[in-house]
Design a protein around this motif. Structure first.
Motif, PDB file in Angstrom:
ATOM      1  N   SER A  73      -6.017 -14.373 -32.150  1.00  0.00           N
ATOM      2  CA  SER A  73      -6.456 -13.955 -30.743  1.00  0.00           C
ATOM      3  C   SER A  73      -6.108 -12.499 -30.502  1.00  0.00           C
ATOM      4  O   SER A  73      -4.893 -12.212 -31.327  1.00  0.00           O
ATOM      5  CB  SER A  73      -5.763 -14.939 -30.064  1.00  0.00           C
ATOM      6  OG  SER A  73      -5.477 -14.120 -28.756  1.00  0.00           O
ATOM      7  N   GLN A 465      -4.401 -23.036 -29.553  1.00  0.00           N
ATOM      8  CA  GLN A 465      -5.393 -23.776 -28.782  1.00  0.00           C
ATOM      9  C   GLN A 465      -5.964 -24.718 -29.909  1.00  0.00           C
ATOM     10  O   GLN A 465      -6.389 -24.061 -31.072  1.00  0.00           O
ATOM     11  CB  GLN A 465      -6.553 -23.227 -28.106  1.00  0.00           C
ATOM     12  CG  GLN A 465      -5.744 -22.542 -26.713  1.00  0.00           C
ATOM     13  CD  GLN A 465      -7.054 -21.780 -26.062  1.00  0.00           C
ATOM     14  OE1 GLN A 465      -7.932 -21.143 -26.737  1.00  0.00           O
ATOM     15  NE2 GLN A 465      -6.854 -21.770 -24.947  1.00  0.00           N
ATOM     16  N   VAL A 477      -3.193 -18.336 -30.170  1.00  0.00           N
ATOM     17  CA  VAL A 477      -3.401 -17.595 -28.848  1.00  0.00           C
ATOM     18  C   VAL A 477      -2.311 -16.480 -28.763  1.00  0.00           C
ATOM     19  O   VAL A 477      -2.948 -15.154 -28.586  1.00  0.00           O
ATOM     20  CB  VAL A 477      -3.074 -18.635 -27.798  1.00  0.00           C
ATOM     21  CG1 VAL A 477      -3.023 -17.711 -26.408  1.00  0.00           C
ATOM     22  CG2 VAL A 477      -4.167 -19.715 -27.850  1.00  0.00           C
ATOM     23  N   GLY A 517      -7.263 -18.416 -23.297  1.00  0.00           N
ATOM     24  CA  GLY A 517      -6.058 -17.813 -24.200  1.00  0.00           C
ATOM     25  C   GLY A 517      -5.381 -16.458 -23.743  1.00  0.00           C
ATOM     26  O   GLY A 517      -4.551 -16.069 -24.383  1.00  0.00           O
TER      27      GLY A 517
END
Length: 613
Positions: A73, A465, A477, A517
């Motif tokens: 992420s 996640q 995330v 996120g």
């Protein structure tokens, strides 16, 4: 359903209960164990260290599970120290009031009680609160009060002693105990008509200047610790009888049977009862109190003294449910019509009873050698877990399968389709369990919460996640500074976002992540709040509960979280002079209420009251 405990979840529960709907038993079959998916993480310097190999011991034909893929992420790592939250605690100003004499109480009603030494909280006193009811062989009797010393690093002799609450002096004599010096007794009246007496013994004779029939206010000086025949200390009692007699300070039988009350417990119970929004508070009863679950709108199930109790939600009174067994060793979860009790015989005897008539339906021996945790499965069956294995049992008492586990339970969540659980330690993993199969879906462990289409997973070094469907995927995330899971918590919010409490050596912070996120909000609470924390949702509003033990006292405080104001505001505070950290918990109850157990202190039913500042 997710359980919310303030104390760290133990790896094995000695008390567990399961109530669930009786359903027809499906055909017993061995579990199928899926090959463990490898998680391809970013470089080790930036991500949590995750075990990537595991040899499962299948008990049936494995099912093929697609290998999850991890998507890094762009969310930045939180700052080393976040901007601090404002923390407010205005509870005392909401609880206290000046005494107003009236026809039912000549000196006014009690607002709340403080401690007799170093009020209001006796925060700097190490001795006091723990020896009520103790049998002392030199007197061949039971102690009817508590012996209190002065604040730390100060001599006891001459320490000021204060009235614990508003009240009427019924007895005051400089030599009320002869060679053991002065005594003062004060009568306190509550708004509901209840009265109790506070007793202060071993006072310096020349400091006893109060006279019977006069009023005292909470915190007013009643005398100084004097020099009895033994070492200087305050003998402090709370009782319901003998307003004009000193008696002896000891009794030949349990003093609770003759009108004496545990003084420190009465103080904390009165203080908790005065918190706005508290429906009732009852004194400490026993260590090891466990919340089982809401039975109906009027009653809740508790495990106390290794027996199941029905708690009356209207007044806090509880009555034991008799199973004809000396003790119940485990209990956990419920639905409507069947009660499972794990009892005696080395913790392996499992018996099922119909509810509410308590007719035994069946009884089996589980293939285990240590006390298990009982968890529900979506179809009415259930799972018994120990550190070494898990066993699925049908609603009719048939063992469906047993599977090696090799790690203690850490956390769990249940959906309509499956039970998801994580295990702790070096072999920690995320499992999906159904009545006919158990499979590891990712080699990653932590605390978990439900989200649309999958799970949030809070690892001590990151937040993930996990999307669960035809193909499982894992999305990192954010990376977190290495923290301590038992001091962290996560809470899904109604808008699909997630609130996370994370503790690491540099900071303790709250973070909010959007459903996608993205990091929405971050603030630190390190400067103001210590201990373990849990997060709770009441009527759509998030709350943080913090508990811990410091010195001779324990505390449990609940705060409302106001993200828009960057503020935490205390709405509940409880404590104990005989704290039990593992017994501190907060759990949801019906009608947007919280059932709160201050380990070693009061149990209370609380509906948060928000006061705009």
């Amino acid at each position: 359903m997710h359980r919310h405990y303030l104390a760290t979840k133990p790896t094995t529960f000695f008390t567990i209960l399961l109530l669930f709907v009786v359903v027809a038993c499906s055909n017993a079959s061995a579990p199928t164990v899926a090959p463990v998916a490898s998680v391809n993480t970013p470089p080790a310097s930036a991500t949590p260290s995750i075990t990537q190999t595991f040899t499962a011991v299948p008990t049936g034909t494995p099912t093929n599970t697609p290998t999850p893929t991890i998507t890094p992420s762009p969310t930045p790592t939180p700052t080393a120290t976040a901007v601090p939250l404002t923390v407010g605690n205005h509870l005392r100003s909401q609880q206290t009031s000046d005494p107003v004499p009236n026809g039912n109480a000549a000196c006014g009603f009690v607002d709340l009680f403080d401690f007799p030494i170093d009020p209001p909280d006796a925060a700097n006193v190490s001795r006091g609160g723990g020896d009520f009811g103790v049998f002392r062989s030199r007197f061949d009797k039971f102690h009817a009060g508590e012996d209190w010393g002065g604040p730390n690093n100060r001599p006891n002799l001459g320490t000021p002693v204060y009235s614990i609450g508003h009240g009427l002096v019924t007895y005051a004599q400089p030599l009320g105990w002869g060679r053991d010096k002065g005594v003062v007794i004060v009568e306190h009246t509550f708004a509901n008509g209840r009265t109790v007496l506070s007793f202060y013994g071993h006072l310096a004779p020349d400091s006893v200047v109060l006279t019977p029939g006069t009023c005292v206010q909470r915190g007013q000086l009643v005398g100084l610790i004097g020099q009895p025949r033994g070492f200087p200390h305050l003998h402090f009692e709370v009782r319901t009888q003998a307003p004009y007699q000193t008696l002896t300070g000891y009794w030949p039988e349990d003093p609770r049977t003759q009108g004496w009350l545990w003084p420190s417990q009465e103080i904390w119970t009165a203080r908790v009862a005065a918190v706005p929004g508290v429906a009732w508070a009852r004194p400490f009863s026993d260590r090891g109190t466990q919340a089982i679950g809401q039975l109906d709108a009027d009653s809740y199930l508790l495990l106390e003294s290794k027996q199941l109790h029905r708690l009356n939600m209207s007044n806090g009174r509880s009555n034991p449910i008799d199973f004809g067994r000396e003790e119940i060793d485990a209990a956990l979860h419920q639905t409507t019509s069947q009660l499972l009790v794990l009892a005696e015989r080395n913790n392996d005897l499992l018996a099922a009873y119909s509810w509410p008539d308590l007719i035994q339906q069946w009884e089996i021996d589980l293939p285990i050698n240590s006390p298990p945790t009982l968890l529900p499965l979506p179809d009415g069956n259930f799972l018994a877990l120990t550190r070494n294995n898990m066993t699925a049992v049908s609603a009719t008492g048939n063992i469906l399968w047993t599977e090696a586990l090799n790690s203690p339970l850490l956390d769990w969540q249940i959906t309509n389709d499956a039970l998801y659980l994580t295990t702790d330690g070096n072999n920690g993993r995320l499992w999906r369990v159904q009545s006919n199969q158990a499979e590891v879906i990712v080699e990653l462990s932590g605390k978990i919460a439900l989200r649309g289409g999958g799970l949030w997973l809070y690892h001590r070094e990151g937040l993930y996640q996990i999307n669960i469907g035809d193909q499982t995927s894992v999305n990192l995330v954010t990376i977190l500074p290495t923290g301590t899971l038992n001091r962290g918590a996560l809470l899904p919010l109604p808008d699909g976002s997630l609130l996370l409490a994370h503790a690491d050596p540099a900071d303790r912070r709250l973070l909010q992540f959007g459903a996608d996120g993205s990091l929405l909000w971050e603030r630190s609470y390190r400067a103001e709040i210590s201990g373990n924390v849990t997060l709770h949702l009441v009527d759509g509003r998030p709350y943080l509960a913090a508990s811990g033990v410091g010195g001779s006292s324990g505390f449990l405080t609940v705060y409302t979280i106001e993200q828009s104001q960057n503020r935490l505001t205390a709405v509940f505070a409880g404590g104990s002079r005989t704290p039990a950290s593992n017994d501190m918990w907060v759990t949801a109850a019906a009608d947007n209420q919280l059932l709160i157990n201050v380990g070693g202190g009061p149990l209370a039913l609380f509906q948060p009251v928000i006061h705009e500042q």
